[in-house]
Design an enzyme around this catalytic site. Structure first.
Site, PDB file in Angstrom:
ATOM      1  N   ASP A  59       8.226   3.239   7.377  1.00  0.00           N
ATOM      2  CA  ASP A  59       7.834   1.853   7.128  1.00  0.00           C
ATOM      3  C   ASP A  59       8.750   1.255   6.080  1.00  0.00           C
ATOM      4  O   ASP A  59       8.936   1.822   4.993  1.00  0.00           O
ATOM      5  CB  ASP A  59       6.377   1.801   6.639  1.00  0.00           C
ATOM      6  CG  ASP A  59       5.786   0.401   6.734  1.00  0.00           C
ATOM      7  OD1 ASP A  59       6.228  -0.363   7.614  1.00  0.00           O
ATOM      8  OD2 ASP A  59       4.880   0.085   5.953  1.00  0.00           O
ATOM      9  N   TYR A  70      10.196  -2.435   3.966  1.00  0.00           N
ATOM     10  CA  TYR A  70       9.618  -3.436   3.059  1.00  0.00           C
ATOM     11  C   TYR A  70      10.511  -4.672   3.080  1.00  0.00           C
ATOM     12  O   TYR A  70      10.861  -5.225   2.050  1.00  0.00           O
ATOM     13  CB  TYR A  70       9.549  -2.820   1.654  1.00  0.00           C
ATOM     14  CG  TYR A  70       8.649  -3.487   0.654  1.00  0.00           C
ATOM     15  CD1 TYR A  70       7.323  -3.815   0.949  1.00  0.00           C
ATOM     16  CD2 TYR A  70       9.108  -3.754  -0.629  1.00  0.00           C
ATOM     17  CE1 TYR A  70       6.494  -4.388   0.002  1.00  0.00           C
ATOM     18  CE2 TYR A  70       8.289  -4.334  -1.589  1.00  0.00           C
ATOM     19  CZ  TYR A  70       6.988  -4.652  -1.261  1.00  0.00           C
ATOM     20  OH  TYR A  70       6.161  -5.208  -2.216  1.00  0.00           O
ATOM     21  N   HIS A 108       6.892 -11.527   0.979  1.00  0.00           N
ATOM     22  CA  HIS A 108       5.804 -10.587   0.666  1.00  0.00           C
ATOM     23  C   HIS A 108       6.159  -9.766  -0.569  1.00  0.00           C
ATOM     24  O   HIS A 108       5.339  -9.631  -1.494  1.00  0.00           O
ATOM     25  CB  HIS A 108       5.553  -9.668   1.859  1.00  0.00           C
ATOM     26  CG  HIS A 108       4.665  -8.508   1.551  1.00  0.00           C
ATOM     27  ND1 HIS A 108       3.304  -8.636   1.345  1.00  0.00           N
ATOM     28  CD2 HIS A 108       4.937  -7.179   1.398  1.00  0.00           C
ATOM     29  CE1 HIS A 108       2.781  -7.452   1.092  1.00  0.00           C
ATOM     30  NE2 HIS A 108       3.745  -6.556   1.112  1.00  0.00           N
ATOM     31  N   ARG A 120       3.959  -7.561 -11.687  1.00  0.00           N
ATOM     32  CA  ARG A 120       5.005  -7.474 -12.714  1.00  0.00           C
ATOM     33  C   ARG A 120       5.431  -8.826 -13.268  1.00  0.00           C
ATOM     34  O   ARG A 120       6.254  -8.882 -14.177  1.00  0.00           O
ATOM     35  CB  ARG A 120       6.239  -6.750 -12.146  1.00  0.00           C
ATOM     36  CG  ARG A 120       6.009  -5.294 -11.818  1.00  0.00           C
ATOM     37  CD  ARG A 120       7.292  -4.616 -11.348  1.00  0.00           C
ATOM     38  NE  ARG A 120       7.805  -5.212 -10.121  1.00  0.00           N
ATOM     39  CZ  ARG A 120       7.406  -4.842  -8.905  1.00  0.00           C
ATOM     40  NH1 ARG A 120       6.490  -3.903  -8.773  1.00  0.00           N
ATOM     41  NH2 ARG A 120       7.930  -5.407  -7.836  1.00  0.00           N
ATOM     42  N   GLU A 162      -1.670  -5.492   7.215  1.00  0.00           N
ATOM     43  CA  GLU A 162      -0.296  -5.909   7.006  1.00  0.00           C
ATOM     44  C   GLU A 162       0.288  -6.337   8.353  1.00  0.00           C
ATOM     45  O   GLU A 162       0.319  -5.544   9.303  1.00  0.00           O
ATOM     46  CB  GLU A 162       0.549  -4.791   6.388  1.00  0.00           C
ATOM     47  CG  GLU A 162       0.167  -4.521   4.940  1.00  0.00           C
ATOM     48  CD  GLU A 162       1.129  -3.579   4.232  1.00  0.00           C
ATOM     49  OE1 GLU A 162       1.212  -3.661   2.994  1.00  0.00           O
ATOM     50  OE2 GLU A 162       1.785  -2.755   4.921  1.00  0.00           O
ATOM     51  N   GLU A 218       3.077  -6.816  10.696  1.00  0.00           N
ATOM     52  CA  GLU A 218       4.416  -6.255  10.817  1.00  0.00           C
ATOM     53  C   GLU A 218       4.875  -6.245  12.273  1.00  0.00           C
ATOM     54  O   GLU A 218       4.091  -6.453  13.199  1.00  0.00           O
ATOM     55  CB  GLU A 218       4.458  -4.812  10.286  1.00  0.00           C
ATOM     56  CG  GLU A 218       4.025  -4.654   8.842  1.00  0.00           C
ATOM     57  CD  GLU A 218       4.403  -3.300   8.269  1.00  0.00           C
ATOM     58  OE1 GLU A 218       5.422  -2.700   8.728  1.00  0.00           O
ATOM     59  OE2 GLU A 218       3.701  -2.821   7.362  1.00  0.00           O
ATOM     60  N   ASP A 236      -0.232  -2.326   9.719  1.00  0.00           N
ATOM     61  CA  ASP A 236      -0.223  -1.144   8.862  1.00  0.00           C
ATOM     62  C   ASP A 236      -1.364  -1.271   7.855  1.00  0.00           C
ATOM     63  O   ASP A 236      -1.175  -1.750   6.742  1.00  0.00           O
ATOM     64  CB  ASP A 236       1.122  -1.009   8.154  1.00  0.00           C
ATOM     65  CG  ASP A 236       1.299   0.350   7.514  1.00  0.00           C
ATOM     66  OD1 ASP A 236       0.730   1.331   8.026  1.00  0.00           O
ATOM     67  OD2 ASP A 236       2.011   0.442   6.502  1.00  0.00           O
ATOM     68  N   ARG A 247      -5.760  -0.902  -0.756  1.00  0.00           N
ATOM     69  CA  ARG A 247      -5.007  -1.345  -1.930  1.00  0.00           C
ATOM     70  C   ARG A 247      -5.430  -0.645  -3.223  1.00  0.00           C
ATOM     71  O   ARG A 247      -4.598  -0.409  -4.109  1.00  0.00           O
ATOM     72  CB  ARG A 247      -5.162  -2.860  -2.102  1.00  0.00           C
ATOM     73  CG  ARG A 247      -4.648  -3.678  -0.922  1.00  0.00           C
ATOM     74  CD  ARG A 247      -3.188  -3.450  -0.649  1.00  0.00           C
ATOM     75  NE  ARG A 247      -2.685  -4.359   0.392  1.00  0.00           N
ATOM     76  CZ  ARG A 247      -1.459  -4.304   0.880  1.00  0.00           C
ATOM     77  NH1 ARG A 247      -0.608  -3.388   0.455  1.00  0.00           N
ATOM     78  NH2 ARG A 247      -1.082  -5.155   1.823  1.00  0.00           N
ATOM     79  N   GLN A 281      -4.044   2.823  -3.181  1.00  0.00           N
ATOM     80  CA  GLN A 281      -2.603   2.690  -3.376  1.00  0.00           C
ATOM     81  C   GLN A 281      -2.259   2.462  -4.849  1.00  0.00           C
ATOM     82  O   GLN A 281      -1.304   3.049  -5.368  1.00  0.00           O
ATOM     83  CB  GLN A 281      -2.075   1.535  -2.531  1.00  0.00           C
ATOM     84  CG  GLN A 281      -0.569   1.330  -2.610  1.00  0.00           C
ATOM     85  CD  GLN A 281      -0.085   0.206  -1.692  1.00  0.00           C
ATOM     86  OE1 GLN A 281      -0.871  -0.424  -1.002  1.00  0.00           O
ATOM     87  NE2 GLN A 281       1.205  -0.040  -1.690  1.00  0.00           N
ATOM     88  N   LYS A 290      -2.045   4.669   2.988  1.00  0.00           N
ATOM     89  CA  LYS A 290      -1.355   4.142   4.164  1.00  0.00           C
ATOM     90  C   LYS A 290      -1.452   5.051   5.389  1.00  0.00           C
ATOM     91  O   LYS A 290      -1.139   4.613   6.497  1.00  0.00           O
ATOM     92  CB  LYS A 290       0.131   3.935   3.847  1.00  0.00           C
ATOM     93  CG  LYS A 290       0.411   2.897   2.775  1.00  0.00           C
ATOM     94  CD  LYS A 290       0.380   1.499   3.340  1.00  0.00           C
ATOM     95  CE  LYS A 290       0.956   0.506   2.332  1.00  0.00           C
ATOM     96  NZ  LYS A 290       1.103  -0.828   2.913  1.00  0.00           N
ATOM     97  N   THR A 313      -2.388   3.183  11.522  1.00  0.00           N
ATOM     98  CA  THR A 313      -1.426   2.123  11.785  1.00  0.00           C
ATOM     99  C   THR A 313      -1.569   1.746  13.253  1.00  0.00           C
ATOM    100  O   THR A 313      -1.396   2.598  14.130  1.00  0.00           O
ATOM    101  CB  THR A 313       0.020   2.584  11.498  1.00  0.00           C
ATOM    102  OG1 THR A 313       0.130   2.966  10.125  1.00  0.00           O
ATOM    103  CG2 THR A 313       1.012   1.478  11.806  1.00  0.00           C
ATOM    104  N   GLU A 366      -1.964 -10.762  -0.799  1.00  0.00           N
ATOM    105  CA  GLU A 366      -1.286 -11.989  -1.205  1.00  0.00           C
ATOM    106  C   GLU A 366      -2.233 -13.182  -1.191  1.00  0.00           C
ATOM    107  O   GLU A 366      -2.262 -13.978  -2.129  1.00  0.00           O
ATOM    108  CB  GLU A 366      -0.122 -12.283  -0.265  1.00  0.00           C
ATOM    109  CG  GLU A 366       1.031 -11.314  -0.330  1.00  0.00           C
ATOM    110  CD  GLU A 366       2.075 -11.666   0.704  1.00  0.00           C
ATOM    111  OE1 GLU A 366       2.847 -12.618   0.484  1.00  0.00           O
ATOM    112  OE2 GLU A 366       2.115 -10.999   1.758  1.00  0.00           O
TER     113      GLU A 366
END
Length: 437
Positions: free
Chosen positions: A136, A138, A143, A152, A212, A214, A246, A250, A253, A266, A270, A377
């Site tokens: 997978d 990114y 995103h 951050r 997710e 994807e 996917d 959270r 994670q 994860k 999937t 998000e």
């Protein structure tokens, strides 16, 4: 692109127009063993029945290889390579074409039509390929930036490496499942109070279940250990594309990902759509992705080649009460790196690929809130709620929620689409001593 018309009656809103011809694996009451088919309108053209009844009589090049259409996966067909995929797809289009060159093969062959054209509603779809490895990536810039801001701040949202290479991690192929397979909420270690000191996790069902949005891409040409695949050759290694969800826990994670990245958060499920849209079917919709303002190293430089696709993507959420809400609409063009770049980077150190290996794009989000491809998000990690039809609200998924991803290219009457990638969230296994959701 000039529109083609089939002699078969096809709804103008069907994702499976004659411009598409996707490949998948089906079983039926009459043939319970999984085997290949293609989707056309509201039907599956059973390729095992078609091939065994001289359906490929006017395509000599495939005749020595017709056994691939009696296999339980598409691996053998995929391994024939993109030139063979192209001629088979074009031949099937010509067989289905109104006023086409081969009316005797199917259109005027009532016995074969009755046997080989099966309503999709009467077919069970299966995982299309046997997947050896799954990686997978990114590559969704918006995103990655949005998630980086959450954890951050805007100054450090993207890590220094992000625009230089396709960031990725090795996933778990054993839990890749076909659309329609229920997904069970995972148990795992979470921090019920992340602000507390010392950090003390509890065992609990995930309380922050997410999706997710994807794309997935399957590999059709192997590479050898120690031999990189060049960026010029990479497209010939790609079989086709599917929709992918996917599923992500959270909170699991957040506790586990330092320092090696996602693991149990994860690997529990999937989902992919059952019909593989070939790279050649997507070629008319080739587009540029997000502009990269960093000069790439030569092994990743595609020049002016268009390796992204103008696929319109959407996500709906249906609650246990039956209310359905569209929670995201975006475009597959919102990727910084393409699948050829992902493959070239994946092999640059000599990692080999096998037929049936799968690559995920990473979450695809646009710049606006309506285009965000995951709840992390949209809800700012649970700080705000999204409002659904009927007045219901969500921060993250609840048991019984059904998530469905759709995607298509083109115009009405000539759509090249993927159908649906759907999954329902089931309650977690109750473990002794675990905390409640």
């Amino acid at each position: 692109m000039e529109a083609m018309k089939s002699w078969l009656d096809i709804d103008r809103d069907s994702h499976f127009s004659i411009h598409n011809i996707p490949f998948g694996i089906v079983s039926t009451k009459a043939k319970s063993q999984p085997h290949p088919a293609t989707a056309i309108g509201g039907y599956a053209l059973d390729l095992q029945i078609f091939s065994q009844n001289n359906g490929f009589a006017s395509l000599s090049i495939i005749q020595p290889h017709q056994a691939v259409f009696s296999q339980p996966t598409l691996n053998a067909f995929a391994a024939l390579g993109r030139p063979m995929h192209r001629v088979v797809r074009e031949y099937l289009q010509s067989v289905l074409l109104a006023n086409g060159p081969f009316p005797q093969i199917l259109r005027d062959n009532q016995i074969l039509r009755n046997a080989a054209l099966i309503p999709l509603k009467d077919c069970q779809t299966h995982l299309p390929l046997q997947i050896g490895d799954y990686t997978d990536f990114y590559a969704g810039l918006h995103h990655a930036y949005n998630v980086g801001v959450l954890f951050r701040g805007p100054q450090n949202a993207l890590q220094p490496n992000y625009k230089h290479l396709p960031v990725g991690y090795h996933g778990r192929a054993s839990s890749v499942v076909v659309s329609g397979t229920p997904i069970r909420r995972p148990n795992g270690q979470i921090l019920s109070n992340p602000a507390a000191e010392p950090k003390q996790p509890v065992m609990s069902p995930s309380r922050k279940m997410d999706i997710e949005l994807e794309l997935g891409c399957f590999v059709c040409k192997p590479s050898a250990l120690g031999e990189p695949v060049s960026i010029d050759d990479a497209p010939q290694h790609l079989f086709g594309v599917v929709l992918m969800n996917d599923w992500s826990a959270r909170d699991i994670q957040a506790w586990e990902y330092v320092p090696l990245g996602p693991f149990n958060s994860k690997n529990f499920g999937t989902s992919i759509s059952p019909w593989i849209v070939l790279m050649d079917a997507l070629e008319p919709y080739a587009a540029v992705g997000i502009h990269n303002d960093v000069k790439l190293m030569p092994y990743l430089d595609e020049g002016d080649r268009k390796s992204h696709f103008a696929i319109d993507l959407s996500v709906t959420l249906t609650t246990a009460t039956g209310n359905t809400s569209t929670i995201s609409r975006t475009s597959a063009k919102n990727l910084l790196f393409s699948f050829p770049q992902m493959l070239a980077h994946h092999t640059i150190g000599g990692c080999p690929f096998n037929v049936g290996d799968l690559m995920g794009s990473g979450t695809i989000s646009g710049e606006t809130k309506a285009e965000k491809g995951c709840l992390l998000e949209q809800t700012e990690n649970g700080k705000v709620e999204i409002e659904l039809e009927g007045g219901e609200r969500r921060k993250f998924l609840e048991d019984g929620d059904v998530v469905s991803i759709t995607g298509c290219c083109g115009k009405q009457g000539a759509l090249v689409g993927f159908g649906e990638c759907t999954g329902r969230l089931e309650p977690a296994v109750q473990l002794k001593g675990s905390s409640p959701v």
